[in-house]
Design a protein around this motif. Structure first.
Motif, PDB file in Angstrom:
ATOM      1  N   HIS A 132      63.266 -10.264  27.240  1.00  0.00           N
ATOM      2  CA  HIS A 132      64.567 -10.282  27.912  1.00  0.00           C
ATOM      3  C   HIS A 132      64.774 -11.582  28.704  1.00  0.00           C
ATOM      4  CE1 HIS A 132      65.530  -6.260  26.664  1.00  0.00           C
ATOM      5  NE2 HIS A 132      64.335  -5.871  27.056  1.00  0.00           N
ATOM      6  N   LEU A 190      65.986 -13.956  26.148  1.00  0.00           N
ATOM      7  CA  LEU A 190      67.361 -13.599  25.803  1.00  0.00           C
ATOM      8  C   LEU A 190      68.339 -14.019  26.897  1.00  0.00           C
ATOM      9  CD1 LEU A 190      66.793 -10.126  24.127  1.00  0.00           C
ATOM     10  CD2 LEU A 190      67.414 -12.290  23.009  1.00  0.00           C
ATOM     11  N   ARG A 191      67.923 -13.965  28.169  1.00  0.00           N
ATOM     12  CA  ARG A 191      68.777 -14.450  29.260  1.00  0.00           C
ATOM     13  C   ARG A 191      69.035 -15.949  29.106  1.00  0.00           C
ATOM     14  NH1 ARG A 191      66.261 -10.520  32.376  1.00  0.00           N
ATOM     15  NH2 ARG A 191      64.581 -11.862  33.035  1.00  0.00           N
ATOM     16  N   TYR A 209      68.919 -17.651  26.271  1.00  0.00           N
ATOM     17  CA  TYR A 209      69.781 -17.807  25.105  1.00  0.00           C
ATOM     18  C   TYR A 209      71.220 -17.418  25.445  1.00  0.00           C
ATOM     19  CZ  TYR A 209      65.977 -18.659  21.710  1.00  0.00           C
ATOM     20  OH  TYR A 209      64.940 -19.202  20.989  1.00  0.00           O
ATOM     21  N   GLN A 210      71.397 -16.374  26.254  1.00  0.00           N
ATOM     22  CA  GLN A 210      72.741 -15.954  26.655  1.00  0.00           C
ATOM     23  C   GLN A 210      73.426 -17.045  27.463  1.00  0.00           C
ATOM     24  OE1 GLN A 210      74.481 -13.258  25.691  1.00  0.00           O
ATOM     25  NE2 GLN A 210      76.219 -14.015  26.845  1.00  0.00           N
ATOM     26  N   ARG A 211      72.686 -17.703  28.329  1.00  0.00           N
ATOM     27  CA  ARG A 211      73.243 -18.806  29.116  1.00  0.00           C
ATOM     28  C   ARG A 211      73.747 -19.907  28.179  1.00  0.00           C
ATOM     29  NH1 ARG A 211      73.034 -20.492  34.771  1.00  0.00           N
ATOM     30  NH2 ARG A 211      72.334 -18.359  34.742  1.00  0.00           N
ATOM     31  N   LYS A 232      74.691 -19.546  25.119  1.00  0.00           N
ATOM     32  CA  LYS A 232      75.881 -19.014  24.437  1.00  0.00           C
ATOM     33  C   LYS A 232      77.110 -19.181  25.325  1.00  0.00           C
ATOM     34  CE  LYS A 232      77.995 -14.963  22.500  1.00  0.00           C
ATOM     35  NZ  LYS A 232      78.290 -13.607  22.828  1.00  0.00           N
ATOM     36  N   GLU A 233      76.964 -18.854  26.608  1.00  0.00           N
ATOM     37  CA  GLU A 233      78.082 -18.982  27.549  1.00  0.00           C
ATOM     38  C   GLU A 233      78.533 -20.438  27.675  1.00  0.00           C
ATOM     39  OE1 GLU A 233      76.430 -17.208  31.046  1.00  0.00           O
ATOM     40  OE2 GLU A 233      76.565 -15.180  30.207  1.00  0.00           O
ATOM     41  N   LEU A 235      74.979 -16.354  19.065  1.00  0.00           N
ATOM     42  CA  LEU A 235      73.987 -15.305  18.853  1.00  0.00           C
ATOM     43  C   LEU A 235      74.545 -14.370  17.788  1.00  0.00           C
ATOM     44  CD1 LEU A 235      72.962 -14.550  22.541  1.00  0.00           C
ATOM     45  CD2 LEU A 235      71.689 -15.835  20.834  1.00  0.00           C
TER      46      LEU A 235
END
Length: 119
Positions: A51, A54-55, A57-59, A61-62, A68
């Motif tokens: 996780h 993933l955090r 990777y999410q950053r 993406k933002e 993703l």
């Protein structure tokens, strides 16, 4: 692609992972259309929770640097130019400095708008 994290750093591990990817984008090691390593593989190699990866990777993406996709993983977007990556890093530095000075979000946005209007 090389990921590095410093467990003793005050910077959150997810942010360090995102910074590793930004660095690879900025120096051309990773380019548009390339897939990033699976979050599980990165987590195992760094000794962190999936996780956490993933955090990070999410950053990204933002920030518009990766997409993703279920079943395909993380893919670098066509917008992930080296210049955009450097600018994203500088914005992060601006925000961090503004926070350390106690500025509000509205004050920072006003300063940026003034800079855009005069530049």
């Amino acid at each position: 692609m090389l990921f590095r994290v410093d467990h003793a750093s005050p910077v959150p591990l997810g942010d360090q992972i995102a910074a590793s990817v930004r660095g690879a984008l900025a120096d051309g090691t990773v380019g548009a259309g390339e897939r990033l390593p699976a979050a599980r593989a990165v987590a195992e190699s760094l000794g962190v929770n999936v996780h956490t990866v993933l955090r990070g990777y999410q950053r990204l993406k933002e920030e518009g640097l990766i997409e993703l996709r279920r079943g395909r993983g993380a893919v670098v977007t066509g917008d992930a130019s080296a210049g955009r990556v450097r600018l994203t890093e500088r914005v992060g530095q601006l925000v961090a400095e503004a926070r350390s000075l106690g500025l509000t979000d509205d004050e920072v946005v006003a300063m940026v708008r003034t800079g855009l209007a005069s530049g």
